[in-house]
Design a protein around this motif. Structure first.
Motif, PDB file in Angstrom:
ATOM      1  N   ASP A 150       0.821  -1.194   0.000  1.00  6.69           N
ATOM      2  CA  ASP A 150       0.000   0.000   0.000  1.00  6.69           C
ATOM      3  C   ASP A 150       0.863   1.255   0.000  1.00  6.69           C
ATOM      4  N   LEU A 151       0.269   2.323  -0.484  1.00  5.91           N
ATOM      5  CA  LEU A 151       0.919   3.629  -0.444  1.00  5.91           C
ATOM      6  C   LEU A 151      -0.085   4.621   0.134  1.00  5.91           C
ATOM      7  N   GLN A 152       0.179   5.077   1.324  1.00  5.91           N
ATOM      8  CA  GLN A 152      -0.660   6.108   1.947  1.00  5.91           C
ATOM      9  C   GLN A 152      -0.097   7.470   1.567  1.00  5.91           C
ATOM     10  N   MET A 153      -0.936   8.298   0.957  1.00  5.00           N
ATOM     11  CA  MET A 153      -0.500   9.607   0.480  1.00  5.00           C
ATOM     12  C   MET A 153      -1.300  10.692   1.202  1.00  5.00           C
ATOM     13  N   ASN A 154      -0.605  11.523   1.931  1.00  9.10           N
ATOM     14  CA  ASN A 154      -1.239  12.602   2.693  1.00  9.10           C
ATOM     15  C   ASN A 154      -0.784  13.961   2.188  1.00  9.10           C
ATOM     16  N   SER A 155      -1.552  14.975   2.552  1.00  7.65           N
ATOM     17  CA  SER A 155      -1.217  16.358   2.170  1.00  7.65           C
ATOM     18  C   SER A 155      -0.904  16.456   0.683  1.00  7.65           C
ATOM     19  N   LEU A 156      -1.779  15.894  -0.108  1.00  5.56           N
ATOM     20  CA  LEU A 156      -1.524  15.825  -1.553  1.00  5.56           C
ATOM     21  C   LEU A 156      -1.514  17.211  -2.192  1.00  5.56           C
ATOM     22  N   LYS A 157      -0.671  17.341  -3.202  1.00  5.70           N
ATOM     23  CA  LYS A 157      -0.489  18.602  -3.922  1.00  5.70           C
ATOM     24  C   LYS A 157      -0.810  18.381  -5.396  1.00  5.70           C
ATOM     25  N   PRO A 158      -1.146  19.434  -6.106  1.00  5.65           N
ATOM     26  CA  PRO A 158      -1.408  19.267  -7.545  1.00  5.65           C
ATOM     27  C   PRO A 158      -0.244  18.606  -8.289  1.00  5.65           C
ATOM     28  N   GLU A 159       0.967  18.851  -7.854  1.00  6.81           N
ATOM     29  CA  GLU A 159       2.115  18.248  -8.528  1.00  6.81           C
ATOM     30  C   GLU A 159       2.256  16.758  -8.261  1.00  6.81           C
ATOM     31  N   ASP A 160       1.433  16.210  -7.388  1.00  7.78           N
ATOM     32  CA  ASP A 160       1.402  14.758  -7.186  1.00  7.78           C
ATOM     33  C   ASP A 160       0.523  14.063  -8.223  1.00  7.78           C
ATOM     34  N   THR A 161      -0.140  14.842  -9.046  1.00  6.87           N
ATOM     35  CA  THR A 161      -0.966  14.270 -10.111  1.00  6.87           C
ATOM     36  C   THR A 161      -0.096  13.451 -11.052  1.00  6.87           C
ATOM     37  N   ALA A 162      -0.477  12.189 -11.224  1.00  3.00           N
ATOM     38  CA  ALA A 162       0.326  11.276 -12.037  1.00  3.00           C
ATOM     39  C   ALA A 162      -0.387   9.936 -12.133  1.00  3.00           C
ATOM     40  N   VAL A 163       0.130   9.096 -12.997  1.00  2.00           N
ATOM     41  CA  VAL A 163      -0.261   7.687 -12.989  1.00  2.00           C
ATOM     42  C   VAL A 163       0.731   6.972 -12.080  1.00  2.00           C
TER      43      VAL A 163
ATOM     44  N   VAL B 166      14.953 -12.968 -11.872  1.00  2.00           N
ATOM     45  CA  VAL B 166      13.990 -12.926 -12.971  1.00  2.00           C
ATOM     46  C   VAL B 166      13.870 -11.523 -13.549  1.00  2.00           C
ATOM     47  N   GLY B 167      13.600 -10.554 -12.705  1.00  3.75           N
ATOM     48  CA  GLY B 167      13.458  -9.195 -13.207  1.00  3.75           C
ATOM     49  C   GLY B 167      12.328  -8.455 -12.536  1.00  3.75           C
ATOM     50  N   TYR B 168      11.779  -7.496 -13.262  1.00  3.94           N
ATOM     51  CA  TYR B 168      10.777  -6.596 -12.712  1.00  3.94           C
ATOM     52  C   TYR B 168       9.416  -6.816 -13.366  1.00  3.94           C
ATOM     53  N   TYR B 169       8.393  -6.536 -12.582  1.00  2.00           N
ATOM     54  CA  TYR B 169       7.031  -6.590 -13.088  1.00  2.00           C
ATOM     55  C   TYR B 169       6.336  -5.286 -12.735  1.00  2.00           C
ATOM     56  N   TRP B 170       5.431  -4.873 -13.627  1.00  2.00           N
ATOM     57  CA  TRP B 170       4.719  -3.614 -13.440  1.00  2.00           C
ATOM     58  C   TRP B 170       3.218  -3.844 -13.486  1.00  2.00           C
ATOM     59  N   GLY B 171       2.509  -3.063 -12.686  1.00  2.00           N
ATOM     60  CA  GLY B 171       1.063  -3.041 -12.792  1.00  2.00           C
ATOM     61  C   GLY B 171       0.635  -2.148 -13.941  1.00  2.00           C
ATOM     62  N   GLN B 172      -0.668  -2.059 -14.130  1.00  3.17           N
ATOM     63  CA  GLN B 172      -1.196  -1.296 -15.258  1.00  3.17           C
ATOM     64  C   GLN B 172      -1.276   0.200 -14.961  1.00  3.17           C
ATOM     65  N   GLY B 173      -1.135   0.565 -13.705  1.00  3.14           N
ATOM     66  CA  GLY B 173      -1.165   1.958 -13.301  1.00  3.14           C
ATOM     67  C   GLY B 173      -2.541   2.402 -12.843  1.00  3.14           C
ATOM     68  N   THR B 174      -2.549   3.360 -11.937  1.00  2.29           N
ATOM     69  CA  THR B 174      -3.800   3.949 -11.456  1.00  2.29           C
ATOM     70  C   THR B 174      -3.632   5.464 -11.417  1.00  2.29           C
ATOM     71  N   GLN B 175      -4.625   6.167 -11.924  1.00  8.76           N
ATOM     72  CA  GLN B 175      -4.537   7.614 -12.039  1.00  8.76           C
ATOM     73  C   GLN B 175      -4.860   8.279 -10.708  1.00  8.76           C
ATOM     74  N   VAL B 176      -3.997   9.208 -10.327  1.00 12.28           N
ATOM     75  CA  VAL B 176      -4.242  10.072  -9.170  1.00 12.28           C
ATOM     76  C   VAL B 176      -4.264  11.510  -9.668  1.00 12.28           C
ATOM     77  N   THR B 177      -5.346  12.202  -9.413  1.00 14.38           N
ATOM     78  CA  THR B 177      -5.481  13.596  -9.824  1.00 14.38           C
ATOM     79  C   THR B 177      -5.767  14.449  -8.595  1.00 14.38           C
ATOM     80  N   VAL B 178      -4.923  15.450  -8.393  1.00 12.45           N
ATOM     81  CA  VAL B 178      -5.078  16.363  -7.259  1.00 12.45           C
ATOM     82  C   VAL B 178      -5.462  17.725  -7.824  1.00 12.45           C
ATOM     83  N   SER B 179      -6.690  18.102  -7.576  1.00 10.14           N
ATOM     84  CA  SER B 179      -7.193  19.336  -8.179  1.00 10.14           C
ATOM     85  C   SER B 179      -8.351  19.872  -7.359  1.00 10.14           C
ATOM     86  N   SER B 180      -8.475  21.179  -7.348  1.00  9.92           N
ATOM     87  CA  SER B 180      -9.607  21.805  -6.678  1.00  9.92           C
ATOM     88  C   SER B 180     -10.753  22.020  -7.655  1.00  9.92           C
TER      89      SER B 180
END
Length: 116
Positions: A79-92, A102-116
């Motif tokens: 898990d990733l708990q994100m507090n005091s989010l800012k607009p610049e934290d907007t990202a996938v 073996v190597g690395y594996y990636w998820g498909q990504g989840t969108q986080v949008t910080v906006s008023s």
């Protein structure tokens, strides 16, 4: 193979909080590091935080104090708990695991949008 499924993204106001979760399945027995990365619009993907199989954590310097990574060994989640989010934290946000020999594996990504 390892399958990663992220959840918990969405729209949040500046100053708000979100909790992302990543569930792993498949050949998870040799995973030695779990992590979160993100890619903001027009930027390269960057490290957010990682946690090793022994529980050692590592954070991007700019995010220390606001973001917290944690693992649930029984559920095979990170898990990733994100507090005091800012607009610049907007990202996938992407979940990542490193598997020994073996190597690395990636998820498909989840969108986080910080906006008023």
């Amino acid at each position: 193979q390892v399958q990663l499924v992220e959840s918990g993204g969405g729209l949040v106001h500046p100053g708000g909080s979100l909790r992302l979760s990543c569930a792993a399945s498949g050949s998870i027995f040799s995973i030695y590091r779990w992590g979160w990365y993100r890619r903001a619009p027009g930027k390269q993907r960057e490290l957010v935080a990682t946690i090793s199989s022994s529980g050692v954590t590592n954070y991007a310097d700019s995010l220390k104090g606001r973001f917290t990574i944690s693992r649930d060994n029984a559920k095979n989640t990170v898990d990733l708990q994100m507090n005091s989010l800012k607009p610049e934290d907007t990202a996938v946000y992407y979940c990542n695991v490193a598997r020994m020999g073996v190597g690395y594996y990636w998820g498909q990504g989840t969108q986080v949008t910080v906006s008023s």
